[in-house]
Design a protein around this motif. Sequence first.
Motif, PDB file in Angstrom:
ATOM      1  N   ILE A 123       0.851  -1.194   0.000  1.00 48.14           N
ATOM      2  CA  ILE A 123       0.000   0.000   0.000  1.00 48.14           C
ATOM      3  C   ILE A 123       0.885   1.242   0.000  1.00 48.14           C
ATOM      4  O   ILE A 123       1.807   1.346   0.816  1.00 48.14           O
ATOM      5  CB  ILE A 123      -0.900   0.009   1.253  1.00 48.14           C
ATOM      6  CG1 ILE A 123      -1.698  -1.300   1.344  1.00 48.14           C
ATOM      7  CG2 ILE A 123      -1.819   1.218   1.258  1.00 48.14           C
ATOM      8  CD1 ILE A 123      -2.365  -1.515   2.704  1.00 48.14           C
ATOM      9  N   SER A 124       0.614   2.179  -0.913  1.00 52.47           N
ATOM     10  CA  SER A 124       1.367   3.433  -0.910  1.00 52.47           C
ATOM     11  C   SER A 124       0.446   4.591  -0.556  1.00 52.47           C
ATOM     12  O   SER A 124      -0.726   4.615  -0.937  1.00 52.47           O
ATOM     13  CB  SER A 124       2.036   3.692  -2.259  1.00 52.47           C
ATOM     14  OG  SER A 124       1.147   4.313  -3.159  1.00 52.47           O
ATOM     15  N   ALA A 125       1.005   5.559   0.179  1.00 54.22           N
ATOM     16  CA  ALA A 125       0.228   6.738   0.541  1.00 54.22           C
ATOM     17  C   ALA A 125      -0.006   7.625  -0.676  1.00 54.22           C
ATOM     18  O   ALA A 125      -1.119   8.085  -0.917  1.00 54.22           O
ATOM     19  CB  ALA A 125       0.940   7.512   1.648  1.00 54.22           C
ATOM     20  N   GLY A 126       1.043   7.873  -1.453  1.00 52.77           N
ATOM     21  CA  GLY A 126       0.922   8.752  -2.606  1.00 52.77           C
ATOM     22  C   GLY A 126       1.516   8.142  -3.853  1.00 52.77           C
ATOM     23  O   GLY A 126       2.232   7.128  -3.808  1.00 52.77           O
ATOM     24  N   THR A 127       1.241   8.776  -4.981  1.00 56.92           N
ATOM     25  CA  THR A 127       1.806   8.326  -6.247  1.00 56.92           C
ATOM     26  C   THR A 127       3.330   8.457  -6.243  1.00 56.92           C
ATOM     27  O   THR A 127       4.039   7.624  -6.817  1.00 56.92           O
ATOM     28  CB  THR A 127       1.208   9.142  -7.404  1.00 56.92           C
ATOM     29  OG1 THR A 127      -0.216   8.979  -7.400  1.00 56.92           O
ATOM     30  CG2 THR A 127       1.756   8.685  -8.746  1.00 56.92           C
ATOM     31  N   SER A 128       3.843   9.477  -5.566  1.00 50.86           N
ATOM     32  CA  SER A 128       5.300   9.677  -5.510  1.00 50.86           C
ATOM     33  C   SER A 128       6.012   8.580  -4.729  1.00 50.86           C
ATOM     34  O   SER A 128       7.227   8.424  -4.843  1.00 50.86           O
ATOM     35  CB  SER A 128       5.611  11.044  -4.881  1.00 50.86           C
ATOM     36  OG  SER A 128       5.095  12.093  -5.672  1.00 50.86           O
ATOM     37  N   ASP A 129       5.256   7.823  -3.936  1.00 45.62           N
ATOM     38  CA  ASP A 129       5.840   6.723  -3.156  1.00 45.62           C
ATOM     39  C   ASP A 129       5.893   5.418  -3.948  1.00 45.62           C
ATOM     40  O   ASP A 129       6.444   4.421  -3.466  1.00 45.62           O
ATOM     41  CB  ASP A 129       5.029   6.485  -1.874  1.00 45.62           C
ATOM     42  CG  ASP A 129       4.968   7.705  -0.979  1.00 45.62           C
ATOM     43  OD1 ASP A 129       6.041   8.275  -0.697  1.00 45.62           O
ATOM     44  OD2 ASP A 129       3.859   8.086  -0.562  1.00 45.62           O
ATOM     45  N   ILE A 130       5.308   5.405  -5.140  1.00 46.44           N
ATOM     46  CA  ILE A 130       5.178   4.155  -5.891  1.00 46.44           C
ATOM     47  C   ILE A 130       6.512   3.492  -6.227  1.00 46.44           C
ATOM     48  O   ILE A 130       6.616   2.255  -6.152  1.00 46.44           O
ATOM     49  CB  ILE A 130       4.318   4.369  -7.159  1.00 46.44           C
ATOM     50  CG1 ILE A 130       2.859   4.594  -6.752  1.00 46.44           C
ATOM     51  CG2 ILE A 130       4.425   3.179  -8.104  1.00 46.44           C
ATOM     52  CD1 ILE A 130       1.928   4.861  -7.933  1.00 46.44           C
ATOM     53  N   PRO A 131       7.573   4.218  -6.613  1.00 49.18           N
ATOM     54  CA  PRO A 131       8.830   3.516  -6.913  1.00 49.18           C
ATOM     55  C   PRO A 131       9.329   2.649  -5.761  1.00 49.18           C
ATOM     56  O   PRO A 131       9.783   1.517  -5.983  1.00 49.18           O
ATOM     57  CB  PRO A 131       9.800   4.668  -7.219  1.00 49.18           C
ATOM     58  CG  PRO A 131       8.933   5.742  -7.777  1.00 49.18           C
ATOM     59  CD  PRO A 131       7.660   5.661  -6.970  1.00 49.18           C
ATOM     60  N   VAL A 132       9.238   3.146  -4.529  1.00 50.69           N
ATOM     61  CA  VAL A 132       9.649   2.350  -3.371  1.00 50.69           C
ATOM     62  C   VAL A 132       8.675   1.194  -3.153  1.00 50.69           C
ATOM     63  O   VAL A 132       9.071   0.060  -2.848  1.00 50.69           O
ATOM     64  CB  VAL A 132       9.738   3.230  -2.113  1.00 50.69           C
ATOM     65  CG1 VAL A 132      10.079   2.384  -0.883  1.00 50.69           C
ATOM     66  CG2 VAL A 132      10.790   4.322  -2.298  1.00 50.69           C
TER      67      VAL A 132
END
Length: 247
Positions: A123-132
């Motif tokens: 689960i990611s909080a934001g789209t910017s967190d998607i790579p991790v």
Amino acid sequence: MKALLTEILEKLYQKEITPEEALEKLTHFPYQDLGFAKVDHSRELRKGAPEVIFGQGKSPEQIIKIASAILKKGSNLLITRLPSEVYKKIKPRLKKGDYHPLARCLTVINSRPAEGRGRIAVISAGTSDIPVAEEAALTAEFFGNSVDRIYDVGVAGLHRLLGHYETIREARVLVVVAGMEGALPSVVAGLFRAPVIAVPTSVGYGANFQGLSALLAMLNSCPGGVAVVNIDNGFGAGYLASLINHL
């Protein structure tokens, strides 16, 4: 590596090869010294998973030599933190590899890994967190787990998270990736019973301190059942989630 050792021992038992031939085949067990690196071939036997290459900071030639040593033993291959420009340089010599640009990972699957017992939700909080988050998801899949990806469901709009309630509830392990103030893992841990592996990211403005604020928030999480890995360490989260899901 396990399959290779089993084959050598079986041939020796059946007297299809001599002890000297078996010894020759086991020359690089438990590790192979390349001079600049010692490739840990026995790790797959000890840990149930082969050595993983951390690509960042290694030259293309070093990556090729380590990867070739791993693949020669019949093991699966995972290279993390592999920049696209480095991948382009090694691609001609690693033609079997599948490159995943968002996660910056390369995989080669020679044999199917043991399947996990349940599903892992990343689960990611934001789209910017998607790579991790993708690094975590891909790592978990590499080690034989089924993964559900649930992205951009952070605390700025929690109704988005609740829209995936059943999928999250059915998961056996939850990996929650967040930057900014790092609140999402605490929210998820308060709603669901599965263990939460929290991953702080370096996403955020100045006072985020390149992920330090998210890291400290997650370490101070109120709900029980939250473990925290290092900043941007998607690999570590995916690996730990896999270990839990294979118990």
